[in-house]
Design an enzyme around this catalytic site. Structure first.
Site, PDB file in Angstrom:
ATOM      1  CG  ASP A 102      -6.195  19.576  44.055  1.00  0.00           C
ATOM      2  OD1 ASP A 102      -7.118  19.349  44.858  1.00  0.00           O
ATOM      3  OD2 ASP A 102      -5.565  20.651  44.007  1.00  0.00           O
TER       4      ASP A 102
HETATM    5  N1  URA Z   1      -3.005  21.877  47.925  1.00  0.00           N
HETATM    6  C1  URA Z   1      -3.534  21.923  46.699  1.00  0.00           C
HETATM    7  O1  URA Z   1      -3.825  22.990  46.192  1.00  0.00           O
HETATM    8  N2  URA Z   1      -3.766  20.769  46.051  1.00  0.00           N
HETATM    9  C2  URA Z   1      -3.443  19.552  46.554  1.00  0.00           C
HETATM   10  O2  URA Z   1      -3.649  18.538  45.896  1.00  0.00           O
HETATM   11  C3  URA Z   1      -2.883  19.519  47.845  1.00  0.00           C
HETATM   12  C4  URA Z   1      -2.670  20.698  48.513  1.00  0.00           C
END
Ligand code: URA
Length: 238
Positions: A102
């Site tokens: 993310d």
């Molecule tokens: N899970 C998440 O919620 N975000 C990420 O960036 C990676 C795994």
């Protein structure tokens, strides 16, 4: 004869998914005819993408390990013009990330132009372990940890059993640090898992992808993988 999207990704031009997108958008030609998804090609066929002929002899594969900083998207291009992980890497090759983190997640992200390795590492059947450290608002209970361990429902799918451990609790900030190791890669999986047991993730870092971690890399820094490491990644996949 091989499917055109497979040939494109094996040559490192794009990931399999991106190759499929290019075909659907009508940007791929086989011998001057617009390609359709699933078309098969032989070594004598000429594949053109966006007007460029694919060079079947050019096959330089590159592999990078980035410690992804916050505030960067894990895509090749961003419609909103935000900085991408590709902007952080100095290379002439067309690379892309192996999976996504993310915008606000930090930590281990691999980037390559090796379509075959990318597809296989991301395929759930290869069970690649991803280790995360999550900062959670509040004091997480043993019962919530047990639920996460045995699997919770997110977006109508049940997550697989996984390792979860409370590392520390900070009374002052009322936050918990929890390590979680998963083998799947659903969208926003870690955040959604904690949400499903009533907790909000305020910070998330990927500590490890398979055997690779961010030792000696500050956020934003990257290094090239060694041949030994690439071979080891190949040894993990079917
Ligand atoms: N899970 C998440 O919620 N975000 C990420 O960036 C990676 C795994």
């Amino acid at each position: 004869m091989e499917r055109v999207q497979k040939v494109i990704s094996n040559l490192g031009y794009a990931s399999r998914r991106e190759a499929e997108k290019l075909i659907s958008e009508g940007k791929v030609y086989i011998n001057d005819r617009v390609a359709s998804l699933g078309d098969k090609v032989s070594s004598s066929d000429i594949i053109k993408i966006d007007g460029n002929i694919l060079d079947k002899n050019k096959n330089t594969k590159v592999y990078y390990l980035l410690n992804k900083p916050r505030g960067v998207v894990s895509t090749v291009k961003d419609e909103k013009g935000r900085k991408t992980v590709i902007d952080l890497i100095d290379t002439k090759e067309r690379i892309y990330p192996i999976g996504r983190l993310d915008y606000d997640t930090t930590g281990v992200l691999l980037l390559t132009n090796d379509g075959e390795l990318t597809n296989k590492l991301l395929h759930p059947s290869n069970n690649i372990e991803k280790v995360y450290l999550a900062k959670i608002e509040g004091k997480i209970t043993g019962s919530a940890i047990n639920k996460l361990k045995s699997g919770v429902k997110i977006d109508n799918i049940k997550t697989s059993p996984c390792f979860v451990k409370l590392k520390s609790y900070n009374l002052k900030t009322n936050t918990s640090m929890v390590e979680i190791r998963i083998h799947e890669g659903h969208n926003h999986q870690v955040k959604k898992m904690f949400e499903s047991v009533g907790y909000k993730v305020s910070k998330l870092t990927r500590l490890r992808f398979a055997f690779l971690d961010t030792t000696n890399l500050k956020p934003g820094e990257y290094r090239v993988l060694s041949i030994k490491e690439v071979k080891k990644l190949y040894s993990l996949i079917k």
